[in-house]
Write an enzyme that holds these catalytic residues in place. Structure first.
Site, PDB file in Angstrom:
ATOM      1  N   ARG A  62      -5.736   4.616  -2.226  1.00  0.00           N
ATOM      2  CA  ARG A  62      -6.345   3.291  -2.228  1.00  0.00           C
ATOM      3  C   ARG A  62      -7.146   3.063  -0.962  1.00  0.00           C
ATOM      4  O   ARG A  62      -6.784   3.526   0.121  1.00  0.00           O
ATOM      5  CB  ARG A  62      -5.254   2.206  -2.286  1.00  0.00           C
ATOM      6  CG  ARG A  62      -4.561   2.080  -3.599  1.00  0.00           C
ATOM      7  CD  ARG A  62      -3.628   0.866  -3.606  1.00  0.00           C
ATOM      8  NE  ARG A  62      -2.654   0.911  -2.524  1.00  0.00           N
ATOM      9  CZ  ARG A  62      -2.041  -0.156  -2.021  1.00  0.00           C
ATOM     10  NH1 ARG A  62      -2.321  -1.360  -2.474  1.00  0.00           N
ATOM     11  NH2 ARG A  62      -1.157  -0.032  -1.064  1.00  0.00           N
ATOM     12  N   SER A  95       1.275   9.694   3.914  1.00  0.00           N
ATOM     13  CA  SER A  95       2.688   9.914   3.554  1.00  0.00           C
ATOM     14  C   SER A  95       3.010  11.391   3.347  1.00  0.00           C
ATOM     15  O   SER A  95       3.457  11.814   2.277  1.00  0.00           O
ATOM     16  CB  SER A  95       3.038   9.104   2.296  1.00  0.00           C
ATOM     17  OG  SER A  95       2.805   7.742   2.516  1.00  0.00           O
ATOM     18  N   ASP A 130       4.899   4.590   5.851  1.00  0.00           N
ATOM     19  CA  ASP A 130       5.044   3.427   4.953  1.00  0.00           C
ATOM     20  C   ASP A 130       6.255   2.555   5.295  1.00  0.00           C
ATOM     21  O   ASP A 130       6.241   1.350   5.044  1.00  0.00           O
ATOM     22  CB  ASP A 130       5.089   3.863   3.479  1.00  0.00           C
ATOM     23  CG  ASP A 130       6.178   4.888   3.189  1.00  0.00           C
ATOM     24  OD1 ASP A 130       6.830   5.363   4.126  1.00  0.00           O
ATOM     25  OD2 ASP A 130       6.364   5.245   2.000  1.00  0.00           O
TER      26      ASP A 130
END
Length: 885
Positions: free
Chosen positions: A507, A571, A625
């Site tokens: 994203r 991540s 995250d």
């Protein structure tokens, strides 16, 4: 020849006329299907009244709980005693049940008389006599030295006392004969969930959902309900169906106004009904030339057996003549034909009424189970059902007409009052044995307060090891510095970009922070795919693709060429050297882009931006995250200094004092530490808490020996733990009748989302059965309860372990600051935390219990990986600008 044909024709017409005459006279006793369906509807209402706590006291149909919670499943075995006490004699039975695939039942029994003086004496005398006979029976069979479970069948209210202590008896069950009938048949047919008796009296029982039985605590599973349906209509609900003959029978009975339904259908009253009809028709000169005999006027002289004989004979007219002559009458051919027809109408009405109420029971079970088509068996006993030549057939046909959505089998019971009592006892023993065996296994997953305190203590030890420069290299809990040194203070503002890369999609986000938290956060984002050839190509190709997507997003937002600060959620395993420098250690999740491992991902991104020469971005932060989750919640709550993710995986971070972060120079202030707590226990420190099921899940995982704590608490693994336990139970015959489906053997088939569904609401057992059906498992209600219990235990342990880890974190923050009490907020994200109905509550309770000096609040994060990255960037920009002033 012609004369004989004419005579036959004459008699046929005569018979036909007589039948029509009786049919018209007894019009109200001939019930249409429409009337029967109305009766069935009324009975459904009466059932509900009997089950309801507020309506039960005034209900006619009492719907009594029997505390029999299961029917036989065929795995029962052992030796049992049964007492059948229901008259001037009683029986003692020895029943041996063998489970060797043949479901064999052996029985020995003896009848003992009860002397009249004992029957009229005290309860103690009666039970002393029973105990003496029981001892005699056990002596005779040479089983006095065995402690055998015993079931009682009592067919009337009685006072129960302790049996003689000369021998050891374990009294397990007091049984109603209707329940005994269902249980006897249930051993031969596992679909049997209804018991019916139509003999001298009448009653029925069935397996009801516990959630509908208000008189008994608990919502799980089923319990057999003794309906006591003979009292249906005692409140006037059958007044329009009852005839003058029913009223006359009731007025002349020993209990006027009571058991009105039983008086319409059972063997005790059918013969009397026929007698009353014959008397009235004779008085009206429709039979016997208007003449009556003293015998016909005597109550009880026309027996129910007479009805069976008259309807059973090929030449029923001849049998009718014999019975009528016995009653001192001189019947004509027409009288005999009429009597035969009266018997037919009375017995047919009995079967039809019985069918109407059974239809209500079947429809209720069907709705309880939520099945489109119900397959059920009714265990039946009683002299009317067994001895009347047509009753059973009429009952079967009428039931099937009234409930076409049910496939119903009727199974005759053999000795429900004796063998049935033993079967109830056998089932109770099986359930108790299996429950003990399951609890012994599950107790290893049920953690005590002291055990959880020990987990907390060990987590604190491992945290210390991860922070220390000396022990960091060998520490499983890595306690990685993130170089995030502050949480939001509410003064952040501006436009920030965020990249969220963690899989095959990524994203790009624009996050607008308006005057801190009071102005709120506005977000826009777009999702882009990463083609497989790019994932497997060169590093330059991958990062050029990412920059191309950023350019597309800026153009989409009308911000082409604008330079903005950027936060990057990356991540993958990294070694972070500063807020904006993160070395990729190893690609995971299917990425294989060359030239990236061992490189700084920020440098790779900046080089790709420069190659495009279209815009410039200030890459301020590379973000984990979990840290993003803490920062997102920190923007809403200034006390938020801990981040937690419990979803597919699990991790935590928190604000540690700089003086304790030995891997980074400097003593002042604080820094967020990414704990990587999933690896807690990789050094063996949790081995005494891990079960054989945890070991099995770990050994068959993609990374054996790694992330052991994560494998005990996170969503990716809980379903697998449950599946392994279910396989173990099934292999040991404690579940699914010992039958393992091929699908249950498949790794990953029991998804963790099933745990949430199974524990979600009062319809859980229906959901469990649907899930098990999906897994190819034919489950009983008992199986569903067991599966739900396993899910509950596994999920609860996960929440408690997570809570123990979190208690170690908040207590460390408190101790770091030398406080007697700490107020702190934990920002939380993850599907397990958010979607499981009980996980969050159990975790909160555990933290409160294990860290009593900390006032801990939990705040659910919204988009920690996207919005969180932007907020870390916003905080970094605020601090940078403050330093430049």
């Amino acid at each position: 020849m012609i004369a004989s044909h004419l005579l036959a024709y004459f008699f046929t017409e005569l018979n036909h006329d007589q039948v029509q005459k009786v049919d018209q006279y007894l019009y109200h006793m001939r019930l249409s299907d429409e009337t029967l369906l109305e009766i069935s509807k009324r009975f459904r209402k009466e059932m509900e009244k009997g089950l309801g706590a507020t309506t039960h006291p005034t209900a006619a149909v009492k719907m009594l709980p029997t505390f029999v919670r299961s029917t036989p499943d065929g795995t029962e075995h052992g030796e049992f005693l049964a007492l059948d006490l229901g008259g001037t004699n009683f029986r003692v039975l020895w029943v041996k049940v063998t489970d060797n695939g043949l479901q064999k039942v052996e029985m020995e029994n003896q009848i003992y008389a009860i002397p009249e003086d004992i029957m009229r004496g005290s309860g103690t005398q009666l039970f002393d006599h029973i105990a003496e006979c029981l001892a005699n029976f056990m002596d005779k069979l040479q089983i006095k030295d065995k402690k055998l479970p015993l079931g009682f069948t009592f067919s009337f209210p009685c006072h129960q006392t302790k049996l003689d202590e000369d021998f050891d008896i374990d009294i397990v069950a007091v049984v109603n004969d209707t329940v005994g009938t269902m249980m006897t048949c249930g051993y031969d047919d596992h679909n049997c969930e209804i018991g019916l008796i139509v003999g001298t009296g009448s009653n029925a029982c069935y397996m009801e959902e516990m959630r509908h039985i208000d008189m008994v605590e608990g919502d799980e599973g089923r319990m057999c309900i003794n309906m006591e349906w003979g009292a249906f209509g005692d409140d006037g609900s059958l007044n329009d169906i009852r005839t003058e003959f029913d009223q006359e029978i009731d007025m002349g009975s020993l209990n006027p106004g009571k058991q009105l339904f039983e008086k319409m259908i059972s063997g005790m009253y059918m013969g009397e009904l026929v007698r009353l009809i014959l008397v009235k028709m004779a008085k009206e000169e429709l039979l016997f030339g208007g003449k009556l005999s003293p015998e016909l006027l005597n109550t009880g002289r026309f027996e129910t057996k007479d009805i069976s004989d008259i309807e059973g004979e090929k030449d029923g007219i001849r049998k009718a003549r014999e019975v009528l002559m016995r009653l001192g009458l001189d019947p004509t051919q027409e009288d005999c034909v009429a009597t035969h027809r009266i018997c037919q109408i009375v017995s047919t009405r009995s079967a039809s009424l019985c069918a109407a109420t059974l239809a209500a029971v079947l429809q209720r079970i069907k709705e309880n189970k939520g099945e489109e088509r119900l397959r059920s068996t009714i265990g039946v006993d009683g002299s009317v059902y067994k001895k009347h030549p047509h009753f059973a057939k009429r009952l079967h046909k009428t039931v099937r007409r009234l409930v076409p959505g049910c496939d119903v089998r009727f199974l005759r019971s053999e000795d429900g009052s004796g063998k049935g009592a033993a079967m109830v006892t056998a089932v109770a023993y099986r359930l108790a044995d299996q429950h003990r065996a399951r609890q012994k296994t599950l107790e290893h997953l049920q953690l005590s307060h002291d055990q959880l305190l020990e987990v907390k203590r060990r987590m604190k030890v491992e945290m210390e090891r991860g922070l220390s420069k000396e022990t960091h290299a060998s520490a499983p809990v890595k306690m990685l510095p993130t170089y995030v040194c502050a949480t939001p203070d509410g003064t952040e503002k501006g436009d920030f970009l965020a990249l969220d890369l963690g899989g095959t999609n990524f994203r790009v986000l624009l996050v607008r922070v308006r005057n801190g938290k009071w102005g709120g956060v506005e977000m826009h984002n777009k999702i882009y795919a990463i083609p497989q050839e790019v994932m497997h190509g060169t590093g330059d190709e991958l990062f050029d693709h990412i920059v191309q997507c950023i350019a597309d997003f800026l153009e989409y937002m009308g911000m082409k060429g604008v330079s903005l600060p950027l936060g990057f959620t990356f991540s993958f395993p990294c070694q972070q050297n500063s807020l904006d420098e993160s070395i990729l250690l190893k690609w995971t999740k299917g990425f294989k882009a060359s030239g990236c491992e061992g490189e700084d991902v920020v440098t790779l991104l900046k080089e790709a931006i420069h190659r495009r020469e279209e815009f410039d971005l200030d890459v301020v932060a590379v973000v984990n995250d979990t840290v993003g989750t803490m920062m997102t919640c920190g923007f809403e709550d200034p006390h938020c200094e801990v981040g937690l993710i419990v979803g597919t995986g699990s991790n935590a971070c928190y604000m540690e004092e700089m003086r304790n972060v030995e891997l980074v120079e400097g003593e002042e202030g604080r820094m967020c530490v990414n704990m990587e707590w999933g690896a807690f226990g990789d050094n063996g420190c949790l081995d005494d808490f891990r079960t054989e099921f945890d070991v099995a899940v770990d050994e068959l995982s993609l990374n054996p020996g790694k992330q052991r704590f994560e494998k005990m608490i996170s969503g990716m693994y809980l379903g697998e733990i449950v599946r392994n336990i279910l396989i173990d139970f099934t292999k040991r015959g404690l579940l699914f009748r010992g039958r393992i489906s091929e699908r249950l053997k498949t790794r990953g088939i029991f998804e963790t989302k099933f745990l949430s569904q199974i524990e979600s609401d009062c319809l859980a057992l229906l959901q469990v059965r649907a899930i098990l059906q999906h897994l190819g498992l034919e489950s009983t209600c008992d199986d569903s309860i067991i599966v739900k219990e396993v899910c509950t235990v596994v999920a609860r342990r996960a929440a408690q372990l997570c809570g123990a880890g979190m208690a170690a974190v908040v207590d460390r923050i408190r101790e770091n600051r030398g406080l007697d009490a700490l107020k702190v907020t934990v920002g939380v994200d993850g599907t397990l935390y958010k979607l499981h109905p009980h996980f969050a509550k159990v975790m909160h309770e555990t933290v409160k219990d294990l860290a009593p000096k900390c006032d801990v609040s939990f705040l659910q994060s919204e988009d920690g990986s996207g919005k969180g990255a932007a907020l870390i960037t916003a905080v970094a920009c605020r601090i940078r600008e403050a330093g430049q002033r």
